[in-house]
Design a protein around this motif. Structure first.
Motif, PDB file in Angstrom:
ATOM      1  N   LYS A 178      10.986   3.174   0.142  1.00  0.00           N
ATOM      2  CA  LYS A 178      11.727   2.931   1.376  1.00  0.00           C
ATOM      3  C   LYS A 178      12.765   4.033   1.521  1.00  0.00           C
ATOM      4  N   GLY A 179      12.684   4.782   2.634  1.00  0.00           N
ATOM      5  CA  GLY A 179      13.571   5.906   2.841  1.00  0.00           C
ATOM      6  C   GLY A 179      14.697   5.589   3.811  1.00  0.00           C
ATOM      7  N   THR A 180      15.845   6.180   3.561  1.00  0.00           N
ATOM      8  CA  THR A 180      16.990   6.032   4.467  1.00  0.00           C
ATOM      9  C   THR A 180      17.669   7.381   4.639  1.00  0.00           C
ATOM     10  N   ILE A 181      18.307   7.558   5.790  1.00  0.00           N
ATOM     11  CA  ILE A 181      19.142   8.736   6.057  1.00  0.00           C
ATOM     12  C   ILE A 181      20.516   8.225   6.450  1.00  0.00           C
ATOM     13  N   ASP A 182      21.518   8.594   5.686  1.00  0.00           N
ATOM     14  CA  ASP A 182      22.880   8.079   5.897  1.00  0.00           C
ATOM     15  C   ASP A 182      22.897   6.552   5.895  1.00  0.00           C
ATOM     16  N   GLY A 183      22.067   5.971   5.025  1.00  0.00           N
ATOM     17  CA  GLY A 183      22.024   4.525   4.875  1.00  0.00           C
ATOM     18  C   GLY A 183      21.168   3.806   5.893  1.00  0.00           C
ATOM     19  N   GLU A 184      20.595   4.513   6.856  1.00  0.00           N
ATOM     20  CA  GLU A 184      19.789   3.887   7.900  1.00  0.00           C
ATOM     21  C   GLU A 184      18.305   4.203   7.677  1.00  0.00           C
ATOM     22  N   ALA A 185      17.472   3.150   7.782  1.00  0.00           N
ATOM     23  CA  ALA A 185      16.036   3.347   7.667  1.00  0.00           C
ATOM     24  C   ALA A 185      15.529   4.147   8.871  1.00  0.00           C
ATOM     25  N   PHE A 186      14.411   4.854   8.711  1.00  0.00           N
ATOM     26  CA  PHE A 186      13.839   5.635   9.810  1.00  0.00           C
ATOM     27  C   PHE A 186      12.343   5.347   9.914  1.00  0.00           C
ATOM     28  N   ARG A 188       8.481   5.275   9.841  1.00  0.00           N
ATOM     29  CA  ARG A 188       7.478   5.765   8.900  1.00  0.00           C
ATOM     30  C   ARG A 188       8.110   6.254   7.599  1.00  0.00           C
ATOM     31  N   GLY A 189       9.253   5.721   7.284  1.00  0.00           N
ATOM     32  CA  GLY A 189       9.932   6.125   6.063  1.00  0.00           C
ATOM     33  C   GLY A 189       9.700   5.182   4.908  1.00  0.00           C
ATOM     34  N   SER A 190       8.810   4.193   5.072  1.00  0.00           N
ATOM     35  CA  SER A 190       8.562   3.250   3.977  1.00  0.00           C
ATOM     36  C   SER A 190       7.075   2.962   3.879  1.00  0.00           C
ATOM     37  N   GLY A 191       6.660   2.463   2.709  1.00  0.00           N
ATOM     38  CA  GLY A 191       5.257   2.132   2.504  1.00  0.00           C
ATOM     39  C   GLY A 191       5.068   1.393   1.197  1.00  0.00           C
ATOM     40  N   GLU A 192       3.916   0.764   1.072  1.00  0.00           N
ATOM     41  CA  GLU A 192       3.589   0.031  -0.154  1.00  0.00           C
ATOM     42  C   GLU A 192       2.240   0.480  -0.683  1.00  0.00           C
ATOM     43  N   ASP A 193       2.117   0.434  -2.013  1.00  0.00           N
ATOM     44  CA  ASP A 193       0.867   0.773  -2.702  1.00  0.00           C
ATOM     45  C   ASP A 193       0.340   2.154  -2.303  1.00  0.00           C
ATOM     46  N   LEU A 194       1.254   3.097  -2.099  1.00  0.00           N
ATOM     47  CA  LEU A 194       0.851   4.466  -1.781  1.00  0.00           C
ATOM     48  C   LEU A 194       0.396   5.157  -3.056  1.00  0.00           C
ATOM     49  N   GLN A 195      -0.790   5.756  -3.015  1.00  0.00           N
ATOM     50  CA  GLN A 195      -1.287   6.523  -4.157  1.00  0.00           C
ATOM     51  C   GLN A 195      -1.146   8.014  -3.852  1.00  0.00           C
ATOM     52  N   SER A 219      12.097   1.806 -11.355  1.00  0.00           N
ATOM     53  CA  SER A 219      12.607   2.051 -10.000  1.00  0.00           C
ATOM     54  C   SER A 219      13.674   3.135 -10.070  1.00  0.00           C
ATOM     55  N   ARG A 220      13.723   3.967  -9.048  1.00  0.00           N
ATOM     56  CA  ARG A 220      14.737   5.022  -8.996  1.00  0.00           C
ATOM     57  C   ARG A 220      14.928   5.487  -7.556  1.00  0.00           C
ATOM     58  N   ASP A 221      16.080   6.100  -7.317  1.00  0.00           N
ATOM     59  CA  ASP A 221      16.346   6.709  -6.013  1.00  0.00           C
ATOM     60  C   ASP A 221      16.033   8.203  -6.102  1.00  0.00           C
ATOM     61  N   VAL A 222      15.299   8.669  -5.116  1.00  0.00           N
ATOM     62  CA  VAL A 222      14.889  10.073  -5.082  1.00  0.00           C
ATOM     63  C   VAL A 222      15.435  10.717  -3.818  1.00  0.00           C
ATOM     64  N   LYS A 238      17.152  17.213   7.518  1.00  0.00           N
ATOM     65  CA  LYS A 238      18.042  16.159   7.004  1.00  0.00           C
ATOM     66  C   LYS A 238      17.626  15.709   5.606  1.00  0.00           C
ATOM     67  N   GLU A 239      18.659  15.293   4.837  1.00  0.00           N
ATOM     68  CA  GLU A 239      18.406  14.781   3.493  1.00  0.00           C
ATOM     69  C   GLU A 239      18.178  13.277   3.557  1.00  0.00           C
ATOM     70  N   ALA A 240      17.146  12.825   2.868  1.00  0.00           N
ATOM     71  CA  ALA A 240      16.832  11.395   2.834  1.00  0.00           C
ATOM     72  C   ALA A 240      16.886  10.903   1.391  1.00  0.00           C
ATOM     73  N   VAL A 241      17.144   9.611   1.249  1.00  0.00           N
ATOM     74  CA  VAL A 241      17.121   8.963  -0.062  1.00  0.00           C
ATOM     75  C   VAL A 241      15.998   7.932  -0.042  1.00  0.00           C
ATOM     76  N   PHE A 242      15.084   8.029  -1.016  1.00  0.00           N
ATOM     77  CA  PHE A 242      13.957   7.105  -1.090  1.00  0.00           C
ATOM     78  C   PHE A 242      14.119   6.197  -2.303  1.00  0.00           C
ATOM     79  N   ALA A 243      14.154   4.898  -2.040  1.00  0.00           N
ATOM     80  CA  ALA A 243      14.153   3.911  -3.125  1.00  0.00           C
ATOM     81  C   ALA A 243      12.704   3.700  -3.526  1.00  0.00           C
ATOM     82  N   ILE A 244      12.355   4.143  -4.741  1.00  0.00           N
ATOM     83  CA  ILE A 244      10.950   4.156  -5.173  1.00  0.00           C
ATOM     84  C   ILE A 244      10.755   3.207  -6.354  1.00  0.00           C
ATOM     85  N   THR A 245       9.666   2.439  -6.281  1.00  0.00           N
ATOM     86  CA  THR A 245       9.232   1.617  -7.414  1.00  0.00           C
ATOM     87  C   THR A 245       7.851   2.105  -7.831  1.00  0.00           C
TER      88      THR A 245
END
Length: 451
Positions: A178-186, A188-195, A219-222, A238-245
């Motif tokens: 799940k990706g955010t920019i300045d704390g806000e989701a954008f 197509r910035g999230s997904g599940e079971d992506l290979q 889990s980590r923030d990237v 822009k820089e984004a932060v992705f919460a990744i599991t």
């Protein structure tokens, strides 16, 4: 019709054509007669409009059409009767002043015009049997076959989960993010079971590197930054932060090159697969050999034929090349100084290329004409079908394009015709064959391409 040659200089011709007022009058009357049965005017039944009335209403426009039609037909006839071969369509210029032209349109004066054009040069063909050419022949060897099989195995690798494995280049990972920019989701910035395969996925810079070293269940923030030229304007730069599991980490497993692997690719067994691979390599080597000897032959044909080139053809070819070059440079944001040359130097270089193309085009055309080399309907049909297959689901549109677009079929015919002429000349030249290695063949092809 009277035709007078007023100028002949090199390949340039200028003819004056005069069509008498009497002939124009006959053409005018015939045109009105055809209109009589088609035009319906208020107050008259269809087909019953008097000629005099038609002349009064439509006379001027009809005579203009007659003049245009007369020029088209008589110019073609004049060229045909003189056995001229124009390089391009003639330029037509009415020879009289404006007031006299009015008289022509009104049927009171002769029609006089001038045609200016260039003719195709006479091309004296060289003795093809005397050409000195060499055909390089290379065969597939064991090393090439092994390399091709290894590449097949690598492309068909599988993946296997390994407990406690840290993700690294080449590994396949399955993630939720799940990706955010300045704390806000954008969008197509999230997904599940992506290979994704690390190193091959092509994500934005920093995304894949941020996953390296992670284990399943971690889990980590990237942090990752979108490129400045990213197509979505709101995200570009822009820089984004992705919460990744990370849900799974799988290592690559290269396929074993055996009968089972061969059968999975549709072959009968490993020996059969090797035969197929060898045949494919041979086809590629034969194609390289063909390209090399064709380029060499075209160089020889250009060097052994000297004649004046129609300026109009050279200019047209140069304009086409120059437009492609400048449009390509504009798209890439480049300039001629970037290429280490001035615009004038570039123009001189591309004009030489245009002259080469025109000369070879005339030589190839002359060889084909004198030796009755033709492209058959079956060959055109196969070429059209092959072209249409490149656009799955759009085949009907492709056929309609070639059916409705003037000159489009010539785009398919020209390369077929050229290849048949090349085959014809090579048959007469009987080039000597020399066995070489694959690398020697490729080096020779690269060298002749650079020259």
């Amino acid at each position: 019709m009277q035709v007078t040659e007023t100028s002949s200089e090199g390949l340039k011709r200028k003819l004056k054509v005069v069509v008498g007022a009497d002939e124009l009058g006959q053409r005018f009357s015939a045109h009105l007669d055809r209109m009589k049965d088609q035009v319906q005017l208020k107050g008259f039944r269809k087909g019953k409009v008097p000629i005099a009335h038609l002349k009064k209403v439509f006379g001027r426009s009809v005579m203009s059409d007659v003049v245009e039609e007369t020029i088209r037909e008589t110019s073609s006839k004049a060229i045909s009767e003189r056995n001229e071969r124009p390089a391009v369509m003639p330029d037509i210029e009415l020879a009289e002043g404006a007031s006299e032209i009015e008289s022509v349109v009104e049927g009171k004066a002769d029609l006089a015009y001038e045609m200016s054009f260039e003719v195709l040069p006479e091309v004296t063909l060289t003795d093809f049997a005397a050409l000195k050419l060499e055909r390089l022949v290379a065969d597939a060897d064991d090393e090439q076959i092994k390399k091709a099989l290894d590449e097949l195995a690598e492309r068909n690798q599988t993946f296997a989960a390994e407990e406690g494995r840290e993700a690294s280049d080449g590994d396949r990972v399955t993630i939720d993010f799940k990706g955010t920019i300045d704390g806000e989701a954008f969008d197509r910035g999230s997904g599940e079971d992506l290979q994704l395969v690390i190193g091959n996925a092509g994500f934005i810079p920093g995304f894949e590197d941020g996953i390296k070293g992670a284990k399943a269940g971690e889990s980590r923030d990237v942090k990752a930054t979108f490129p400045a030229d990213y197509p979505v304007e709101d995200l570009a730069g822009k820089e984004a932060v992705f919460a990744i599991t990370v849900k799974q980490v799988e290592k690559p497993v290269k396929a074993e090159i055996d009968d089972a692997f061969a059968k999975s690719l549709g072959a009968e067994g490993l020996d059969h697969l090797k035969e197929l691979v060898s045949a494919q390599i041979k086809r590629e080597l034969d194609q390289a050999s063909r390209m090399k000897i064709k380029r060499e032959l075209l160089d020889v044909l250009e060097a052994s034929h000297s004649f004046e080139l129609p300026v109009s053809l050279v200019e047209r070819e140069f304009d086409l090349i120059w437009r492609q070059v400048t449009e390509g440079m504009a798209r890439e944001g480049k300039s001629f100084p970037d290429e280490g040359k001035t615009e004038d130097e570039a123009k001189a270089e591309y004009r030489t290329i245009a002259e080469r193309r025109v000369r070879l085009g005339l030589v190839v055309g002359e060889i084909g004409d004198k030796n009755k080399i033709e492209v058959t309907q079956d060959e055109m049909r196969r070429a059209l079908m092959e072209h249409a297959r490149r656009f799955p689901g759009q085949e009907k549109d492709v056929y309609q394009y070639f059916e409705k677009t003037p000159g489009a079929l010539q785009e398919l015919r020209a390369p077929i015709f050229e290849e048949k002429v090349i085959d014809f000349v090579l048959e007469l030249a009987k080039p000597a064959e020399r066995k070489v290695s694959r690398q020697e063949l490729l080096d020779a092809l690269e060298k002749i391409s650079e020259d």
